[in-house]
Write an enzyme that holds these catalytic residues in place. Structure first.
Site, PDB file in Angstrom:
ATOM      1  N   ARG A   1     -14.695  12.639   8.603  1.00  8.97           N
ATOM      2  CA  ARG A   1     -13.422  13.324   8.875  1.00  8.97           C
ATOM      3  C   ARG A   1     -13.170  14.410   7.821  1.00  8.97           C
ATOM      4  O   ARG A   1     -12.665  15.492   8.138  1.00  8.97           O
ATOM      5  CB  ARG A   1     -12.274  12.318   8.881  1.00  8.97           C
ATOM      6  CG  ARG A   1     -12.264  11.431  10.131  1.00  8.97           C
ATOM      7  CD  ARG A   1     -11.325  10.244   9.956  1.00  8.97           C
ATOM      8  NE  ARG A   1      -9.972  10.652   9.656  1.00  8.97           N
ATOM      9  CZ  ARG A   1      -9.086   9.909   8.985  1.00  8.97           C
ATOM     10  NH1 ARG A   1      -9.424   8.709   8.533  1.00  8.97           N
ATOM     11  NH2 ARG A   1      -7.880  10.360   8.765  1.00  8.97           N
TER      12      ARG A   1
ATOM     13  N   LYS B   1      -8.592  -1.465   6.124  1.00  7.94           N
ATOM     14  CA  LYS B   1      -8.895  -1.985   4.787  1.00  7.94           C
ATOM     15  C   LYS B   1      -7.876  -3.038   4.363  1.00  7.94           C
ATOM     16  O   LYS B   1      -8.237  -4.073   3.789  1.00  7.94           O
ATOM     17  CB  LYS B   1      -8.935  -0.826   3.780  1.00  7.94           C
ATOM     18  CG  LYS B   1     -10.166   0.059   3.996  1.00  7.94           C
ATOM     19  CD  LYS B   1     -10.203   1.247   3.059  1.00  7.94           C
ATOM     20  CE  LYS B   1      -9.148   2.262   3.431  1.00  7.94           C
ATOM     21  NZ  LYS B   1      -9.323   3.561   2.748  1.00  7.94           N
TER      22      LYS B   1
ATOM     23  N   HIS C   1       0.848  -1.188   0.000  1.00  4.14           N
ATOM     24  CA  HIS C   1       0.000   0.000   0.000  1.00  4.14           C
ATOM     25  C   HIS C   1       0.882   1.234   0.000  1.00  4.14           C
ATOM     26  O   HIS C   1       1.829   1.325   0.773  1.00  4.14           O
ATOM     27  CB  HIS C   1      -0.903   0.039   1.239  1.00  4.14           C
ATOM     28  CG  HIS C   1      -1.730   1.291   1.287  1.00  4.14           C
ATOM     29  ND1 HIS C   1      -2.883   1.436   0.548  1.00  4.14           N
ATOM     30  CD2 HIS C   1      -1.561   2.469   1.950  1.00  4.14           C
ATOM     31  CE1 HIS C   1      -3.391   2.645   0.776  1.00  4.14           C
ATOM     32  NE2 HIS C   1      -2.610   3.285   1.614  1.00  4.14           N
TER      33      HIS C   1
ATOM     34  N   ASP D   1     -15.008   2.454   8.021  1.00  2.04           N
ATOM     35  CA  ASP D   1     -13.985   3.392   7.557  1.00  2.04           C
ATOM     36  C   ASP D   1     -14.550   4.340   6.520  1.00  2.04           C
ATOM     37  O   ASP D   1     -14.239   5.536   6.530  1.00  2.04           O
ATOM     38  CB  ASP D   1     -12.791   2.648   6.970  1.00  2.04           C
ATOM     39  CG  ASP D   1     -11.784   3.641   6.394  1.00  2.04           C
ATOM     40  OD1 ASP D   1     -11.222   4.404   7.187  1.00  2.04           O
ATOM     41  OD2 ASP D   1     -11.610   3.677   5.161  1.00  2.04           O
TER      42      ASP D   1
ATOM     43  N   SER E   1      -7.417   3.850   9.378  1.00  2.00           N
ATOM     44  CA  SER E   1      -8.194   3.845   8.140  1.00  2.00           C
ATOM     45  C   SER E   1      -7.512   2.959   7.098  1.00  2.00           C
ATOM     46  O   SER E   1      -8.133   2.075   6.496  1.00  2.00           O
ATOM     47  CB  SER E   1      -8.321   5.286   7.624  1.00  2.00           C
ATOM     48  OG  SER E   1      -8.880   5.313   6.336  1.00  2.00           O
TER      49      SER E   1
END
Lengths: 424, 424
Positions: free
Chosen positions: A170, A189, A84, A163, A185
Site C-alpha cells: 500500500r 494486529k 491503540h 498485514d 490493518s
C-alpha cells in the site's frame, strides 16, 4: 471451484461484495506469494474506490489474522485489555497508561510499533531508556504479563504477516488512505494480540492521519464494528491532534513527561487523556469501580512502570539522555497563543532526528521539541516558546523551516476539545 | 525536479489531471522497467475509476507512441489511410477493403494483429492462404506500399512497446475495460503506424467488446479526439455486432467469403460495410470523387488483392484448406430468423479451433461456422441453419453447447442497423 484473482479484482472493481472464499483466497495466496503484487495492488486500489461492506471487512480482517497466529491469553488470571492510538505528535499516553491500568487490576498486553514520518512510535520512545529492549520471547512476554501485568514490546513475525506485506505494498501504490484498509490493518494486529477488550484513541487534526472529524469518526466506527465482529469489546475515543499532546515531542523528552504524569504531575491534557482512556479500559475489563486517578497520585502506577521497565532490561532510575544542542524559538508577538500546528511540530521533531523517513533509519533518543507554552496561554513577544533539541546543529535550519507559520498568536483558530467524540 | 511514481498514482486516485511530465515519466520509466508492475497496475486502476481528460489522454497516447518508433510514410507517392476495427465475429472486412482502397488510389499501410478469445484476427485469417507470411522487414513493407499500395502485416517490436507491456498488465489486473486505456492502446499503435488518415469501425453488440451503443459511442469519440490531437484525420463508424458479419466465421472460411466480395458478390452486409468504409477512407485521402463500388465490380480490387497476397509469399490461386468434419445445425422451428447471437457464434468458432485462449496457442485454418441463413430470412424447422467446420470432431459438443439459445425464430429481437452512428 478454483478462484482466479483477476475475477476477484473485477468483482471489487464493479462494486460487488466479495465472497468469504474470494477474500480468504486473496489474502492466503498473497501471503504465500502465489499471486502477484500487481494484482493485489489493483485489488487494493479497487477497494480504495469501492470500499468494503461490514461482512467483507470482518472476513478480510480475520483472513489477515489467520495469516499468522492469534495469541491465546485466556490462561491469564485477570482480564486483558489494550489501547491503540492511530498516532499523533507528542502522544506518549501508552507509557503512563499501561502501568496505570495494570496497577488498577487489569492486564495490558501491548504489541507496539515504531514511528514513521512525523508521528513517533512507542518503542522508539521506550528505547530512550538505558538498557530497555523491545524484543521479548513468547515465554518472557507471558511471564511478564503474569508477574507485572503490563508489557509494551515489539510484535513478532507471526502477528498478522499478511498485514505487513499488504502495508508495504500500500505504501508504494497510493492505497494507504482507505478507511477499510486502515481499519483492517490496525484491527488485525490488535485482535491477533489476544486482549479481550480494546480502547482505540483515534486522533483528529493536522498532526493525525485523519485530518477531519468525519473521516476519523468513520474510521472509529469501522474499527469498533470489526472488533465487535471478532468478539473483542471495542470502544473508540476521537481526540484532538490539531496541536501536540502535552509539552514534549521526541523520544527521551516524552519519557520524561510520562514520568511526571506517573509521579502525579505532568501537563493537564496528558493526565486527563491518560485517566479517561484508563477508565474506558477498566470498564471493558469489568473494573469500572476502580478510580485510576488515585493510582497515579499514590504511586502504584509508578511502581508498575518501574517493574515493567526493569523486566525488559531497562534501568528505571537511570538518567535519560539529553541533547547536546538546544535552540530557543521565541514568541513572535504578544497575545494569546491560539495555534501551534501539530503537523509542523511533528515534522520539526522528525527533522531534528526524533523520527525516521524509512523503516530502517535510526532515530535519535534526545532530539525533539519542547513546548514552553500551551494553547490558551498569554505570551509576550520574545519569550521562549519552543525548545528545539538535537545532537546535530546542522538539522536546526530545516526544523525551523518546518515551523514557519506554525505558531498563531491572537489568531482565529478554535482548538478542538480534547475529546471530540466517543464511539462504541 | 524528480517525480515519484507514488505521487502520480495518488494524484490520479484523487481525480487530479496528470501533468505532461508525470505522464511521460510513468510511461517511459515503466517501459524501461524502472517502476514496478504493482505501481503501474494501481495507477491503471485509478485511471479506470477517475478517467483521463482529453489533454492527459493525448499526452498518454503520445508517450506510448514515443516508447517506440513512429513510422514516417511521407515519402510515399500517394495519400495514406488505414482502417481499424475493434473486433467482431465474422469481421473479415480488412481483407477486401485494403486492396479495394489501394485500387482506388490511396495507400493502405495496415499493421494488424492476431485473434484472442471469440474474435478473430486478420493475420490468422490471411495465414489460411498457403505460403502467406505476416512478418515483413521494414524494407519489404515500404517496397510493397510503393509497388502494390496495400500491406496487411504484423507489427514490429518497436511499434508502441509501452502498449504491449501495459496491455499484458491490464489483462491480469482487471483494468482492460477502461475507455481511455482502450482508446489510447488502439490509437497509439495506429498513430505510430504513420497513416495520415484513419477510419475506425467500432463494433457494438454481444459479439463486440462494447456491448452497448453509449459506451461504443464514447469510445469512438475518445479515439477520434486522440487522433485529431495527434494530427491524424480520424472518423469512426459504429456498426452492428449483435449478429455475425456476413455468413462466414473462421479463418479460411472468411478468406473465401472475402474473395466472393472481391469478385463482385458476397453477402450484402459485408459488401455494404466494405464500400462504406472505403468511401470514408477515400474521403480522408482526398479521393471522395472515386466510387469504390466500381472497383469491386470491375476486378481492380481483386487484382490488387492478388498482388498483395503474392508480395507476401502467398499463392492467390491456391485452393484454401477445408475442414475434415462438417456438422449441420438444423433450424429448431419454422418462422423468421430474428436472432443469431454474435457472441455465441464467436465462441462456437473459437471452440471448433478457429480462435485461441492464450497468445501462444495455434489456430486452425479450417475451423469455423458457416451461416446458411441470415437475420430476416424465413426458415423451416429442420432445414440447415449453421455448418460447424472442424478437423477435430471432439470439439463439436462444446461448440454445440456454445450455441445453446443463440438462435431465435419469430423472437422479439430488433437487430441493430448495420451502421448505428458516425463520429468525426
Amino acid at each position: 471451484m478454483s478462484i482466479a484473482i483477476v475475477d476477484v479484482i473485477r468483482a471489487k472493481r464493479d462494486g460487488l461484495e466479495l465472497s468469504p472464499e474470494q477474500i480468504d483466497f486473496a489474502i492466503d495466496a498473497y501471503t504465500k506469494g502465489l499471486v502477484a503484487d500487481e494484482q493485489i495492488s489493483a485489488l487494493l486500489m479497487a477497494i480504495y474506490f469501492q470500499g468494503m461492506q461490514p461482512a467483507e471487512l470482518a472476513r478480510w480482517t480475520t483472513a489477515m489474522i489467520d495469516s499468522g497466529k492469534r495469541s491465546d491469553l485466556s490462561s491469564l488470571p485477570k482480564p486483558t485489555v489494550d489501547k491503540h492510538s492511530t498516532g499523533g505528535v507528542g502522544d506518549k499516553v501508552t507509557l503512563p497508561l499501561a502501568p496505570l491500568v495494570a496497577a488498577c487490576g487489569a492486564i495490558v498486553p501491548q504489541l507496539s510499533g515504531r514511528g514513521l514520518g512525523h508521528t513517533g512510535g512507542t518503542l522508539d520512545k521506550l528505547e530512550a531508556i538505558p538498557g530497555w529492549r523491545a524484543a521479548l520471547s513468547t515465554e518472557e512476554y507471558l511471564r511478564q504479563l503474569h508477574e507485572v501485568g503490563a508489557v509494551v514490546c515489539a510484535a513478532g513475525d507471526d502477528l498478522a504477516p499478511a498485514d505487513r506485506k499488504l502495508y508495504a505494498l500500500r505504501d508504494v501504490t497510493g492505497t494507504v488512505e482507505s478507511i477499510p484498509l486502515i481499519a483492517s490493518s490496525i484491527m488485525s494486529k490488535k485482535i491477533a494480540e489476544g486482549a479481550a477488550g480494546l480502547v482505540l484513541d483515534v486522533k483528529v487534526g493536522s498532526g493525525a492521519f485523519m485530518k477531519d472529524v468525519d473521516r476519523a469518526r468513520t474510521l472509529a466506527e469501522t474499527m469498533v464494528e470489526i472488533g465487535g465482529a471478532a468478539g473483542v469489546h471495542t470502544v473508540a475515543l476521537l481526540t484532538a491532534m490539531d496541536r501536540p499532546l502535552g509539552r514534549a515531542v521526541g523520544n527521551a523528552l516524552e519519557v520524561a513527561e510520562s514520568l511526571e504524569v506517573l509521579a502525579g504531575g505532568g501537563p493537564a491534557d496528558v493526565v486527563e487523556l491518560t485517566v479517561l482512556l484508563a477508565r474506558e479500559m477498566l470498564a471493558l475489563a469489568g473494573l469500572s469501580d476502580v478510580d485510576p486517578a488515585i493510582a497515579l497520585w499514590d504511586g502504584r502506577a509508578m511502581d508498575v512502570w518501574r517493574a515493567m521497565i526493569a523486566a525488559q532490561g531497562g534501568d528505571p532510575a537511570a538518567a535519560l539522555p539529553v541533547a547536546g544542542e538546544i535552540q530557543i524559538v521565541p514568541a513572535p508577538a504578544s497575545g494569546t497563543l491560539t495555534g501551534l500546528d501539530a503537523y509542523a511540530v511533528g515534522v520539526a521533531a522528525w527533522r531534528l532526528g526524533a523520527g525516521r523517513a524509512r523503516k530502517e533509519d535510526p532515530v535519535s533518543a534526545v532530539a525533539g521539541v519542547l513546548l514552553r507554552a500551551e494553547i490558551g496561554d498569554e505570551v509576550k513577544a520574545g519569550q521562549p516558546l519552543l525548545e528545539l533539541h538535537t545532537d546535530d546543529p546542522d538539522r536546526l535550519p530545516a526544523a525551523m523551516a518546518a515551523l514557519d507559520g506554525a505558531v498563531s498568536i491572537d489568531g482565529p483558530e478554535v482548538p478542538l476539545p480534547l475529546v471530540v467524540d466517543r464511539v462504541g
